[in-house]
Design a protein around this motif. Structure first.
Motif, PDB file in Angstrom:
ATOM      1  N   CYS A  90       0.863  -1.172   0.000  1.00 56.49           N
ATOM      2  CA  CYS A  90       0.000   0.000   0.000  1.00 56.49           C
ATOM      3  C   CYS A  90       0.906   1.230   0.000  1.00 56.49           C
ATOM      4  N   ALA A  91       0.883   1.948  -1.104  1.00 61.43           N
ATOM      5  CA  ALA A  91       1.700   3.148  -1.241  1.00 61.43           C
ATOM      6  C   ALA A  91       0.884   4.367  -0.856  1.00 61.43           C
ATOM      7  N   ALA A  92       1.465   5.201  -0.010  1.00 57.98           N
ATOM      8  CA  ALA A  92       0.779   6.395   0.472  1.00 57.98           C
ATOM      9  C   ALA A  92       1.411   7.652  -0.089  1.00 57.98           C
ATOM     10  N   SER A  93       0.587   8.634  -0.330  1.00 56.69           N
ATOM     11  CA  SER A  93       1.072   9.946  -0.750  1.00 56.69           C
ATOM     12  C   SER A  93       0.206  11.009  -0.090  1.00 56.69           C
ATOM     13  N   GLY A  94       0.723  12.204  -0.071  1.00 53.74           N
ATOM     14  CA  GLY A  94      -0.023  13.277   0.565  1.00 53.74           C
ATOM     15  C   GLY A  94       0.645  13.684   1.863  1.00 53.74           C
ATOM     16  N   ARG A  95      -0.088  13.659   2.922  1.00 54.90           N
ATOM     17  CA  ARG A  95       0.442  14.090   4.214  1.00 54.90           C
ATOM     18  C   ARG A  95       1.481  13.105   4.742  1.00 54.90           C
ATOM     19  N   THR A  96       2.192  13.510   5.739  1.00 58.72           N
ATOM     20  CA  THR A  96       3.324  12.759   6.253  1.00 58.72           C
ATOM     21  C   THR A  96       2.908  11.370   6.706  1.00 58.72           C
ATOM     22  N   PHE A  97       3.438  10.379   6.009  1.00 54.01           N
ATOM     23  CA  PHE A  97       3.064   8.979   6.234  1.00 54.01           C
ATOM     24  C   PHE A  97       3.338   8.556   7.663  1.00 54.01           C
ATOM     25  N   ARG A  98       4.457   8.980   8.210  1.00 52.48           N
ATOM     26  CA  ARG A  98       4.844   8.479   9.525  1.00 52.48           C
ATOM     27  C   ARG A  98       3.952   9.014  10.646  1.00 52.48           C
ATOM     28  N   ASN A  99       3.074   9.952  10.316  1.00 54.14           N
ATOM     29  CA  ASN A  99       2.147  10.476  11.317  1.00 54.14           C
ATOM     30  C   ASN A  99       0.916   9.602  11.500  1.00 54.14           C
ATOM     31  N   TYR A 100       0.812   8.540  10.673  1.00 49.87           N
ATOM     32  CA  TYR A 100      -0.380   7.731  10.674  1.00 49.87           C
ATOM     33  C   TYR A 100      -0.089   6.286  11.047  1.00 49.87           C
ATOM     34  N   ALA A 101      -0.939   5.733  11.891  1.00 49.37           N
ATOM     35  CA  ALA A 101      -0.988   4.289  12.040  1.00 49.37           C
ATOM     36  C   ALA A 101      -1.652   3.729  10.782  1.00 49.37           C
ATOM     37  N   MET A 102      -1.246   2.551  10.408  1.00 49.46           N
ATOM     38  CA  MET A 102      -1.770   1.954   9.177  1.00 49.46           C
ATOM     39  C   MET A 102      -2.434   0.620   9.493  1.00 49.46           C
ATOM     40  N   GLY A 103      -3.494   0.341   8.758  1.00 50.24           N
ATOM     41  CA  GLY A 103      -4.203  -0.903   8.981  1.00 50.24           C
ATOM     42  C   GLY A 103      -4.570  -1.588   7.684  1.00 50.24           C
ATOM     43  N   TRP A 104      -4.770  -2.881   7.797  1.00 52.41           N
ATOM     44  CA  TRP A 104      -5.323  -3.675   6.699  1.00 52.41           C
ATOM     45  C   TRP A 104      -6.670  -4.243   7.152  1.00 52.41           C
ATOM     46  N   PHE A 105      -7.635  -4.180   6.268  1.00 49.16           N
ATOM     47  CA  PHE A 105      -8.962  -4.713   6.493  1.00 49.16           C
ATOM     48  C   PHE A 105      -9.340  -5.559   5.284  1.00 49.16           C
ATOM     49  N   ARG A 106     -10.370  -6.369   5.441  1.00 49.14           N
ATOM     50  CA  ARG A 106     -10.830  -7.146   4.290  1.00 49.14           C
ATOM     51  C   ARG A 106     -12.347  -7.280   4.336  1.00 49.14           C
ATOM     52  N   GLN A 107     -12.901  -7.452   3.150  1.00 44.89           N
ATOM     53  CA  GLN A 107     -14.353  -7.579   3.028  1.00 44.89           C
ATOM     54  C   GLN A 107     -14.674  -8.647   1.998  1.00 44.89           C
ATOM     55  N   ALA A 108     -15.322  -9.695   2.465  1.00 42.85           N
ATOM     56  CA  ALA A 108     -15.787 -10.755   1.584  1.00 42.85           C
ATOM     57  C   ALA A 108     -17.186 -10.412   1.089  1.00 42.85           C
ATOM     58  N   PRO A 109     -17.600 -10.987  -0.030  1.00 41.78           N
ATOM     59  CA  PRO A 109     -18.927 -10.688  -0.568  1.00 41.78           C
ATOM     60  C   PRO A 109     -20.027 -10.950   0.453  1.00 41.78           C
ATOM     61  N   GLY A 110     -20.903  -9.984   0.631  1.00 45.32           N
ATOM     62  CA  GLY A 110     -22.031 -10.142   1.530  1.00 45.32           C
ATOM     63  C   GLY A 110     -21.695 -10.023   2.997  1.00 45.32           C
ATOM     64  N   LYS A 111     -20.438  -9.677   3.302  1.00 41.83           N
ATOM     65  CA  LYS A 111     -20.014  -9.581   4.705  1.00 41.83           C
ATOM     66  C   LYS A 111     -19.526  -8.170   5.018  1.00 41.83           C
ATOM     67  N   GLU A 112     -19.411  -7.912   6.301  1.00 44.04           N
ATOM     68  CA  GLU A 112     -18.900  -6.616   6.729  1.00 44.04           C
ATOM     69  C   GLU A 112     -17.388  -6.554   6.548  1.00 44.04           C
ATOM     70  N   ARG A 113     -16.884  -5.328   6.560  1.00 40.43           N
ATOM     71  CA  ARG A 113     -15.443  -5.141   6.479  1.00 40.43           C
ATOM     72  C   ARG A 113     -14.824  -5.466   7.841  1.00 40.43           C
ATOM     73  N   ASP A 114     -13.846  -6.352   7.821  1.00 38.30           N
ATOM     74  CA  ASP A 114     -13.238  -6.839   9.050  1.00 38.30           C
ATOM     75  C   ASP A 114     -11.799  -6.384   9.202  1.00 38.30           C
ATOM     76  N   PHE A 115     -11.413  -6.174  10.425  1.00 43.84           N
ATOM     77  CA  PHE A 115     -10.027  -5.849  10.752  1.00 43.84           C
ATOM     78  C   PHE A 115      -9.124  -7.043  10.485  1.00 43.84           C
ATOM     79  N   VAL A 116      -7.937  -6.779   9.938  1.00 46.82           N
ATOM     80  CA  VAL A 116      -6.941  -7.829   9.704  1.00 46.82           C
ATOM     81  C   VAL A 116      -5.691  -7.566  10.549  1.00 46.82           C
ATOM     82  N   ALA A 117      -5.116  -6.384  10.401  1.00 52.19           N
ATOM     83  CA  ALA A 117      -3.876  -6.069  11.115  1.00 52.19           C
ATOM     84  C   ALA A 117      -3.669  -4.567  11.136  1.00 52.19           C
ATOM     85  N   THR A 118      -2.925  -4.114  12.133  1.00 56.66           N
ATOM     86  CA  THR A 118      -2.574  -2.706  12.200  1.00 56.66           C
ATOM     87  C   THR A 118      -1.163  -2.553  12.728  1.00 56.66           C
TER      88      THR A 118
END
Length: 121
Positions: free
Chosen positions: A22-50
Motif C-alpha cells: 500500500c503506497a501512500a502519498s499526501g500528508r506525512t506517512f509516519r504520522n499515521y498508524a496503518m491498517g489492513w482490512f478485508r471484506q468478503a462478498p455479503g459480509k462486513e469489512r473486518d479488521f486484519v492487522a494494524t
C-alpha cells in the motif's frame, strides 16, 4: 489528504503466499498508524492487522495471527501485508487504511480502493 493505493492481490492456491503493498502519498506517512482490512462478498469489512506510527507495535486478528505479517517502510511511504498459508476463507477485497489513532476499529481516516485476493482450494 492521504492517498492510498494497494497492489499485489491476485489468485493463489490454498497454502500459498502473497504480499500486498500500500503506497501512500499526501500528508506525512509516519504520522499515521496503518491498517489492513478485508471484506468478503455479503459480509462486513473486518479488521486484519494494524501497525503503529513507528512500526514498533502491531495487532492482528485472531484469524490471521501467525500467518500474516504487517510491516511498514516510512522511507518509502509504504505498508505491507505478508500473507502465508493462505486459506479459501481469506478470499476478500483487502483495503489499507490510515488513521491518526492506533486502533482495530474501522474508524480510519483514509482508505484505499482495495485489491482482490482469491484463494482457491
Amino acid at each position: 489528504q492521504v492517498q492510498l493505493v494497494e497492489s499485489g492481490g491476485g489468485l493463489v492456491q490454498a497454502g500459498g503466499s502473497l504480499r500486498l503493498s500500500c503506497a501512500a502519498s499526501g500528508r506525512t506517512f509516519r504520522n499515521y498508524a496503518m491498517g489492513w482490512f478485508r471484506q468478503a462478498p455479503g459480509k462486513e469489512r473486518d479488521f486484519v492487522a494494524t501497525i503503529s506510527w513507528s512500526g514498533g507495535s502491531t495487532v492482528y486478528a485472531d484469524s490471521v495471527k501467525g500467518r500474516f505479517t504487517i510491516s511498514r517502510d516510512n522511507a518509502k511511504n509504504t505498508v505491507y501485508l505478508y500473507m502465508n498459508s493462505l486459506k479459501p476463507e481469506d478470499t476478500a477485497v483487502y483495503y489499507c487504511a490510515a488513521s491518526t489513532m492506533f486502533t482495530t476499529s474501522t474508524s480510519y481516516d483514509y482508505w484505499g480502493q482495495g485489491t482482490q485476493v482469491t484463494v482457491s482450494s
